[in-house]
Design a protein around this motif. Sequence first.
Motif, short mmCIF file in Angstrom:
data_model
loop_
_atom_site.label_atom_id
_atom_site.label_comp_id
_atom_site.label_asym_id
_atom_site.label_seq_id
_atom_site.Cartn_x
_atom_site.Cartn_y
_atom_site.Cartn_z
N LEU A 87 19.12 -47.52 -16.43
CA LEU A 87 18.91 -47.18 -17.83
C LEU A 87 17.98 -48.18 -18.50
O LEU A 87 17.06 -47.80 -19.24
CB LEU A 87 20.26 -47.13 -18.56
CG LEU A 87 21.18 -45.95 -18.27
CD1 LEU A 87 22.49 -46.10 -19.02
CD2 LEU A 87 20.51 -44.64 -18.63
N TRP A 88 18.20 -49.45 -18.26
CA TRP A 88 17.37 -50.48 -18.88
C TRP A 88 15.94 -50.44 -18.35
O TRP A 88 14.97 -50.57 -19.12
CB TRP A 88 17.97 -51.86 -18.64
CG TRP A 88 17.17 -52.97 -19.22
CD1 TRP A 88 17.07 -53.32 -20.53
CD2 TRP A 88 16.32 -53.87 -18.49
NE1 TRP A 88 16.22 -54.40 -20.68
CE2 TRP A 88 15.74 -54.75 -19.44
CE3 TRP A 88 16.00 -54.02 -17.15
CZ2 TRP A 88 14.87 -55.76 -19.07
CZ3 TRP A 88 15.12 -55.03 -16.77
CH2 TRP A 88 14.57 -55.89 -17.73
N LEU A 89 15.77 -50.25 -17.05
CA LEU A 89 14.43 -50.22 -16.46
C LEU A 89 13.62 -49.03 -16.98
O LEU A 89 12.44 -49.18 -17.35
CB LEU A 89 14.53 -50.16 -14.94
CG LEU A 89 15.00 -51.43 -14.23
CD1 LEU A 89 15.21 -51.19 -12.74
CD2 LEU A 89 14.00 -52.57 -14.45
N VAL A 90 14.21 -47.85 -17.04
CA VAL A 90 13.49 -46.67 -17.52
C VAL A 90 13.19 -46.82 -19.02
O VAL A 90 12.08 -46.50 -19.48
CB VAL A 90 14.30 -45.40 -17.24
CG1 VAL A 90 13.58 -44.18 -17.81
CG2 VAL A 90 14.51 -45.22 -15.75
N ALA B 4 9.31 -46.86 -20.49
CA ALA B 4 8.81 -45.90 -21.48
C ALA B 4 8.39 -46.58 -22.77
O ALA B 4 7.37 -46.21 -23.38
CB ALA B 4 9.89 -44.85 -21.76
N ARG B 5 9.13 -47.58 -23.19
CA ARG B 5 8.77 -48.29 -24.43
C ARG B 5 7.45 -49.04 -24.26
O ARG B 5 6.61 -49.02 -25.17
CB ARG B 5 9.89 -49.28 -24.78
CG ARG B 5 9.71 -49.98 -26.12
CD ARG B 5 10.70 -51.10 -26.24
NE ARG B 5 10.46 -52.12 -25.22
CZ ARG B 5 11.27 -53.15 -25.00
NH1 ARG B 5 12.38 -53.28 -25.69
NH2 ARG B 5 10.98 -54.03 -24.06
N GLY C 46 4.85 -39.19 -18.22
CA GLY C 46 4.39 -40.01 -17.12
C GLY C 46 5.49 -40.85 -16.50
O GLY C 46 5.62 -40.92 -15.27
N VAL C 47 6.29 -41.49 -17.34
CA VAL C 47 7.37 -42.33 -16.82
C VAL C 47 8.41 -41.48 -16.08
O VAL C 47 8.87 -41.86 -14.99
CB VAL C 47 8.03 -43.12 -17.97
CG1 VAL C 47 9.30 -43.80 -17.50
CG2 VAL C 47 7.07 -44.16 -18.52
N ALA D 245 16.91 -41.75 -20.86
CA ALA D 245 16.52 -43.15 -21.05
C ALA D 245 15.06 -43.27 -21.44
O ALA D 245 14.70 -44.10 -22.30
CB ALA D 245 16.79 -43.94 -19.77
N ALA D 246 14.17 -42.46 -20.85
CA ALA D 246 12.76 -42.51 -21.22
C ALA D 246 12.55 -42.03 -22.66
O ALA D 246 11.75 -42.61 -23.41
CB ALA D 246 11.94 -41.66 -20.25
N GLY D 247 13.25 -40.99 -23.06
CA GLY D 247 13.15 -40.53 -24.44
C GLY D 247 13.61 -41.58 -25.42
O GLY D 247 12.99 -41.78 -26.48
N ALA D 248 14.70 -42.27 -25.10
CA ALA D 248 15.17 -43.35 -25.97
C ALA D 248 14.16 -44.49 -26.04
O ALA D 248 13.98 -45.11 -27.10
CB ALA D 248 16.52 -43.87 -25.48
N GLY D 249 13.49 -44.77 -24.92
CA GLY D 249 12.48 -45.83 -24.92
C GLY D 249 11.29 -45.49 -25.80
O GLY D 249 10.78 -46.35 -26.55
N VAL D 250 10.79 -44.26 -25.72
CA VAL D 250 9.67 -43.84 -26.56
C VAL D 250 10.09 -43.85 -28.03
O VAL D 250 9.32 -44.28 -28.91
CB VAL D 250 9.19 -42.44 -26.13
CG1 VAL D 250 8.15 -41.91 -27.11
CG2 VAL D 250 8.61 -42.49 -24.72
N TRP D 251 11.29 -43.39 -28.31
CA TRP D 251 11.78 -43.38 -29.70
C TRP D 251 11.88 -44.80 -30.25
O TRP D 251 11.53 -45.05 -31.40
CB TRP D 251 13.14 -42.68 -29.73
CG TRP D 251 13.69 -42.47 -31.09
CD1 TRP D 251 13.06 -41.91 -32.16
CD2 TRP D 251 15.01 -42.81 -31.55
NE1 TRP D 251 13.90 -41.87 -33.25
CE2 TRP D 251 15.10 -42.41 -32.90
CE3 TRP D 251 16.11 -43.38 -30.94
CZ2 TRP D 251 16.25 -42.60 -33.65
CZ3 TRP D 251 17.27 -43.56 -31.68
CH2 TRP D 251 17.33 -43.18 -33.01
N ALA D 252 12.34 -45.74 -29.41
CA ALA D 252 12.42 -47.13 -29.85
C ALA D 252 11.04 -47.72 -30.08
O ALA D 252 10.85 -48.55 -30.98
CB ALA D 252 13.20 -47.96 -28.83
N ALA D 253 10.05 -47.33 -29.27
CA ALA D 253 8.69 -47.86 -29.44
C ALA D 253 8.09 -47.44 -30.78
O ALA D 253 7.28 -48.17 -31.35
CB ALA D 253 7.81 -47.38 -28.30
N TYR D 254 8.48 -46.30 -31.30
CA TYR D 254 7.98 -45.82 -32.60
C TYR D 254 8.86 -46.26 -33.77
O TYR D 254 8.69 -45.77 -34.88
CB TYR D 254 7.87 -44.30 -32.59
CG TYR D 254 6.65 -43.79 -31.88
CD1 TYR D 254 5.42 -43.70 -32.53
CD2 TYR D 254 6.71 -43.42 -30.54
CE1 TYR D 254 4.30 -43.23 -31.87
CE2 TYR D 254 5.59 -42.95 -29.88
CZ TYR D 254 4.38 -42.86 -30.55
OH TYR D 254 3.26 -42.41 -29.90
#
Length: 522
Positions: free
Chosen positions: A108-111, A115-116, A132-133, A171-180
């Motif tokens: 979870l943390w790696l993905v 993504a972030r 892509g991720v 997990a990738a969706g959460a990473g992209v959401w956190a990046a924004y």
Amino acid sequence: MAGVIQLTVRRSPLSSLLNRLRDRSPGLAASLLAGAVAAGLGLGSFAVLVMVLWISSPYPDSGPGGALHVAAALWLLAHGAELVRVDTLSGVPAPVGVTPLLLLALPLWLVHRAARDAVDGPEVSGRTAWVGVVVGYLVVGAAASLYAAGGVLRPDWVWTGLWVPLVVVGAAGAGVWAAYGRPRDAVDEVLILMPAGVRRLFVGAQARERLDAAARAAGAGVAVLLGGGALLLAVSLVWHGGAARASFLQLTEGLSGQFAVLLLCLVLMPNAAVWGTAYSLGPGFSLGAGHVVGPLSSSPASLLPPFPLLAAVPEAGAGAPVNWAAGVVPVVAGVTVGWFVGRAGGEGPVWSRGRTAGVALVAAVLCAVAVAGLGAMAGGALGVGALAGFGPVWWQVGVAALAWGVGVGVPVAVGVRGWRCRGVEPGVRVGRPRVGEAGEEGVAEEEGGVAGRRWFLRRKDSGARSGEGVEKAAYSEDDGSFEPYDFLPAEPVPWPGDDAAREARWAALREASGRGDAPEAP
């Protein structure tokens, strides 16, 4: 010219396709690489750990190839995929479905981080980074699944095809959401797909406030439940310390074997905490078919292998008062949920009783869903027949958590709300009017010190001059929304302006509220 050799370099169709795809989606190659690297780092971590244990083992039963197959299988198990053990004594393949929750944290943390970080690239859209991720990670995951299929622990293709993509996509969706910056608009775009009747409860400024309060209260309730389950586990381990130590020494005598058993206990600690939570809620957990352990009665299986965490299981028989004391955990969790809901909206008006109870009910539902999900992930099968079911039954745990949350959380939330309103004389109960339905206005300071609020007196009958049919609401210039005030302040409100204007506005407020005993204007 017939003998002239063509020296012009021609690109293959695949190369041209990749170039066009790269031009249309900048950052796609980097995102694919980030996903593949994240999967490789996870696989490498498991491979290093398994190889260290294999090298230190005095009696390894397989070569390095077998150890690497086990590492790939454990990596898939960490994503929630079920494994199948083929080298059983009976010759019947046995499923292995208990996912160590601590191992789940690594993928979870790696993905999430991949993504972030992929969004930080130049001209990379969130959708491109997410796709892509996910694709890069799943390509490596597919290769690892094919490799693990040649070992003694083989992936179950149905569960692998379901859980691995689900974990990676989330997990990738959460990473992209956190990046924004975790924008609320992205959540609204998902909620807008719900039916209109349900969407009305979640979309909008007022619904966001209630949903945020319910989510915070549910998170606090889940934290208390898990903390209480971990505390029960620790107390039981200390209580059965002799049996736990004996089982630890009985499993292995070598230093490497003891380290492996200790490591296995550590990665299963979160699972045991969830089992303790299920025990405190009432349904308990299963130790095989027909063997349920709960605070009211326990029937542990007699053929359990010696394992330190299993030594903490209460003895068989009817529950004693010391077992019933576990019920304190859901009571404290319910009080926590109610307290968070009752204290919500501290900078604004106090919610009505019905709205407070409704938000507490939503918080109880969210808490129950989270606990049920954890219960489903913390258990599973360890074999066939009597070993087909280990851990909590997820729907029973969810229903019990909902019952505790509603039975304790809702009354506490309403009580805390009433405590906040102590010393305030009840006025006219109000609804939440829409913008543009306002009448007379005045400027005041809210109790608590927020200046610049406009208070409107909205009349159902615009020609009414008495207190009949009058509703009150507060209008915020910050976001242009109305907020209800269920109570008038017991003390005079410091109206700005000259004495005559202040007296006139306060008189209008007293007349609109229908309170002849209201205090005079300051």
